[in-house]
Design a protein around this motif. Structure first.
Motif, mmCIF file in Angstrom:
data_model
loop_
_atom_site.group_PDB
_atom_site.id
_atom_site.type_symbol
_atom_site.label_atom_id
_atom_site.label_comp_id
_atom_site.label_asym_id
_atom_site.label_seq_id
_atom_site.Cartn_x
_atom_site.Cartn_y
_atom_site.Cartn_z
ATOM 1 N N THR A 332 1.874 72.525 105.145
ATOM 2 C CA THR A 332 1.936 73.335 103.918
ATOM 3 C C THR A 332 2.085 72.433 102.685
ATOM 4 O O THR A 332 1.496 72.707 101.638
ATOM 5 C CB THR A 332 3.089 74.357 103.951
ATOM 6 N N TRP A 333 2.855 71.347 102.833
ATOM 7 C CA TRP A 333 2.996 70.441 101.680
ATOM 8 C C TRP A 333 1.640 69.805 101.347
ATOM 9 O O TRP A 333 1.260 69.708 100.185
ATOM 10 C CB TRP A 333 4.058 69.365 101.964
ATOM 11 N N PHE A 334 0.911 69.368 102.388
ATOM 12 C CA PHE A 334 -0.390 68.720 102.172
ATOM 13 C C PHE A 334 -1.375 69.694 101.514
ATOM 14 O O PHE A 334 -2.106 69.332 100.597
ATOM 15 C CB PHE A 334 -0.915 68.243 103.532
ATOM 16 N N TRP A 335 -1.358 70.927 101.945
ATOM 17 C CA TRP A 335 -2.242 71.951 101.366
ATOM 18 C C TRP A 335 -1.522 72.688 100.230
ATOM 19 O O TRP A 335 -1.752 73.866 100.005
ATOM 20 C CB TRP A 335 -2.699 72.949 102.437
ATOM 21 N N ARG A 336 -0.638 71.987 99.515
ATOM 22 C CA ARG A 336 0.241 72.631 98.526
ATOM 23 C C ARG A 336 -0.475 73.426 97.444
ATOM 24 O O ARG A 336 0.103 74.387 96.934
ATOM 25 C CB ARG A 336 1.229 71.609 97.932
ATOM 26 N N PRO A 337 -1.723 73.069 97.040
ATOM 27 C CA PRO A 337 -2.362 73.947 96.035
ATOM 28 C C PRO A 337 -2.570 75.380 96.537
ATOM 29 O O PRO A 337 -2.762 76.289 95.733
ATOM 30 C CB PRO A 337 -3.718 73.270 95.780
ATOM 31 N N GLU A 388 -9.205 67.654 102.109
ATOM 32 C CA GLU A 388 -10.626 67.803 101.791
ATOM 33 C C GLU A 388 -11.292 68.808 102.720
ATOM 34 O O GLU A 388 -12.394 69.244 102.481
ATOM 35 C CB GLU A 388 -11.341 66.453 101.919
ATOM 36 N N THR A 389 -10.595 69.120 103.808
ATOM 37 C CA THR A 389 -11.188 70.040 104.782
ATOM 38 C C THR A 389 -10.184 71.150 105.088
ATOM 39 O O THR A 389 -9.048 71.102 104.641
ATOM 40 C CB THR A 389 -11.485 69.307 106.101
ATOM 41 N N LEU A 460 -12.418 73.898 97.511
ATOM 42 C CA LEU A 460 -11.013 74.251 97.279
ATOM 43 C C LEU A 460 -10.884 75.271 96.146
ATOM 44 O O LEU A 460 -10.144 76.245 96.240
ATOM 45 C CB LEU A 460 -10.186 72.992 96.974
ATOM 46 N N GLY A 461 -11.662 75.059 95.070
ATOM 47 C CA GLY A 461 -11.609 75.976 93.932
ATOM 48 C C GLY A 461 -11.975 77.403 94.340
ATOM 49 O O GLY A 461 -11.290 78.364 93.979
ATOM 50 N N GLY A 462 -13.054 77.524 95.135
ATOM 51 C CA GLY A 462 -13.471 78.850 95.602
ATOM 52 C C GLY A 462 -12.411 79.467 96.489
ATOM 53 O O GLY A 462 -12.136 80.670 96.417
#
Ligand code: MN
Ligand code: MN
Length: 495
Positions: A332-337, A388-389, A460-462
């Motif tokens: 969760t921290w890594f995918w924090r955005p 990135e993935t 990621l934006g989408g």
């Protein structure tokens, strides 16, 4: 003028023989879920609380006055501004993922009021329903007070109307076992397993940590709710007792399924809060210690008294208890955005020493991965600290594959059903799917939807837009990476 015990049984046993409709139509199997249990069996359904409406209203009014008095006093004290930002993450995570579950529980309890097979249970369901209305409203009121400090508290109301991936995981479980389950299954999965087994952790352990962290307001909210949960969770036991006599296999099955699924959720929500977000000096117990004391020793002993066996996957559960929430935390921290709160990495040298003292295998599986992140932060290579993935997700728990155990055990479990491949985080989740494939097939998790092209643009934006994550709430490190500095190599002295 009668003493309560003289009229209590008559008042809660209000029932009559239906003459205008068939009782099977008034209490359809799909809602009541009685299965092979004979109608007379429910005569022995008895709860220990013996609460009357008058007592209930008096006690609840006192609780409500107490909770709101603390809330009012604290509104003026500006306590929020003095809180540690890491702790704040716990309260935002709780509000966003729990408020709507409380509201869903209103629906479940109202199903008990109408369709439960015993008039006593229907009567108790009324109090449970009123409890859950109060809980959802308390979460909303407290979060509303905090909105002016941080827009993230808007997610108390908003979260379940978005596609945020963590919220979808919570929703997936409660849709299944709270909203969509019949009375018997809901009482087994929710009252007995979630409320009696796991909410102690969310409400007792987190309340203690919040109090230590100086968040009297949040602690007060949690404690006020827990006193209700402790009462209405009891309606699981008489249901279990009847089931153990007439349908013991189903009791064991629903328990085994709901225990694993609620454990994985609480591991994600409460495990990260207790072992990473609560400031280290204020932690009362580790997540594992609390689980061992409350869930393994206390809850399991109670289950044994009723004749339930430990789930068949006990060994897997114990391994997961050592590792799963550390995996979910680094993930969760890594995918924090993709979060609506700001997670604390929780791996400063002092925090790391605490983690190693509580989890002797932590360094080998998780410390070594954090060292990579720390090196990237300290060399200014921030891009490498972001994903990135997408991780492949489990089609049962909705959590990433590889998040149930340590980094040496990343085996994937799969099943093929009607031409489609399903992925699972563990042999347990695979077993859940394989036992009732029709119940789970067809559902698409976030990554399935991404691959099907439902999330556009495919980046990621989408993804963030699809999840409803806006710049104001998007997650980032709670301390702006300052904790990493103590790991930086000291600057070389100039000769
Ligand atoms: Mn509740
Ligand atoms: Mn409840």
């Amino acid at each position: 003028m009668l003493a309560r015990d003289d009229w209590y049984d008559i008042a809660r046993d209000v029932d009559w023989t239906l003459s205008y409709v068939d009782s099977k139509e008034a209490f359809p199997e799909s809602w009541s879920g009685v299965g092979p249990v004979p109608a007379e069996a429910w005569n022995s359904w008895d709860e220990p609380y013996r609460v009357t409406f008058r007592d209930y209203v008096r006690v609840q009014r006192e609780k409500e006055t107490g909770a709101l008095a603390v809330r009012d006093a604290l509104k003026r004290a500006n306590i929020y501004e003095k809180l540690d930002p890491a702790h704040t993450a716990s309260s935002q995570l709780h509000m966003g993922t729990t408020c709507m579950v409380e509201q869903m529980a209103v629906t479940m309890q109202s199903r008990f009021c109408r369709f439960a097979p015993s008039p006593r249970w229907r009567s108790l369901g009324v109090f449970g329903m009123l409890d859950e209305i109060r809980h959802a409203q308390l979460d909303l009121a407290f979060s509303h007070d905090l909105l002016k400090h941080d827009e993230r508290f808007d997610w108390c109301n908003k979260a379940f109307h978005t596609n945020e991936w963590g919220v979808l995981a919570v929703k997936n479980f409660f849709d299944d076992w709270m909203l969509n389950a019949n009375c018997i299954e809901a009482a087994m999965a929710t009252s007995l397993t979630v409320e009696h087994g796991f909410t102690n952790m969310q409400f007792v352990a987190l309340a203690a940590d919040a109090m230590e962290a100086g968040d009297v307001d949040f602690s007060n909210l949690l404690s006020s709710i827990q006193t209700d949960e402790a009462r209405h969770a009891q309606l699981g036991f008489p249901t279990l007792e009847v089931l153990m006599k007439h349908d013991p296999k189903r009791a064991q099955y629903v328990f085994d399924v709901s225990f694993w699924r609620s454990f994985r959720l609480f591991q994600t929500l409460t495990g990260t809060s207790m072992d990473y977000y609560t400031p280290v000096a204020q932690r009362k117990m580790s997540f594992k210690e609390f689980m061992l004391e409350w869930v393994v020793h206390h809850h399991e002993r109670t289950m044994k008294d009723y004749g339930l066996q430990k789930p068949w996957y006990w060994e897997t559960f114990l391994k997961c208890l050592d590792h799963g929430h550390h995996a979910m935390h680094i993930g969760t921290w890594f995918w924090r955005p993709t979060l609506f709160w700001k997670p604390n990495a929780g791996v400063s040298k002092a925090e790391r020493a605490w983690l190693n003292s509580k989890y002797p295998n932590w360094e080998d599986s998780w410390g070594t991965l954090w060292d990579e992140i720390i090196a990237n932060v300290n060399s200014g290579n921030m891009a490498a600290t972001y994903p990135e993935t997408l991780p492949a997700l489990c089609n049962i728990t909705q959590l990433p594959l590889g998040s149930a155990w340590d980094r040496h055990n990343l085996q994937m479990y799969t099943s093929e059903y009607k031409g489609r491949l399903y992925n699972f985080d563990s042999d347990v989740s695979k077993w859940i799917f394989d036992t009732e494939p029709e119940r789970y097939c067809g559902h698409t998790n976030v990554v399935d939807r991404f691959l099907m092209g439902q999330i556009q643009p495919m980046n990621l934006g989408g993804g963030l837009q699809w999840m409803g994550i806006t710049p104001e709430v998007m997650g980032d490190d709670a301390y702006a990476y300052k904790w990493a500095a103590e790991y930086a190599a000291p600057a070389r002295k100039v000769a």
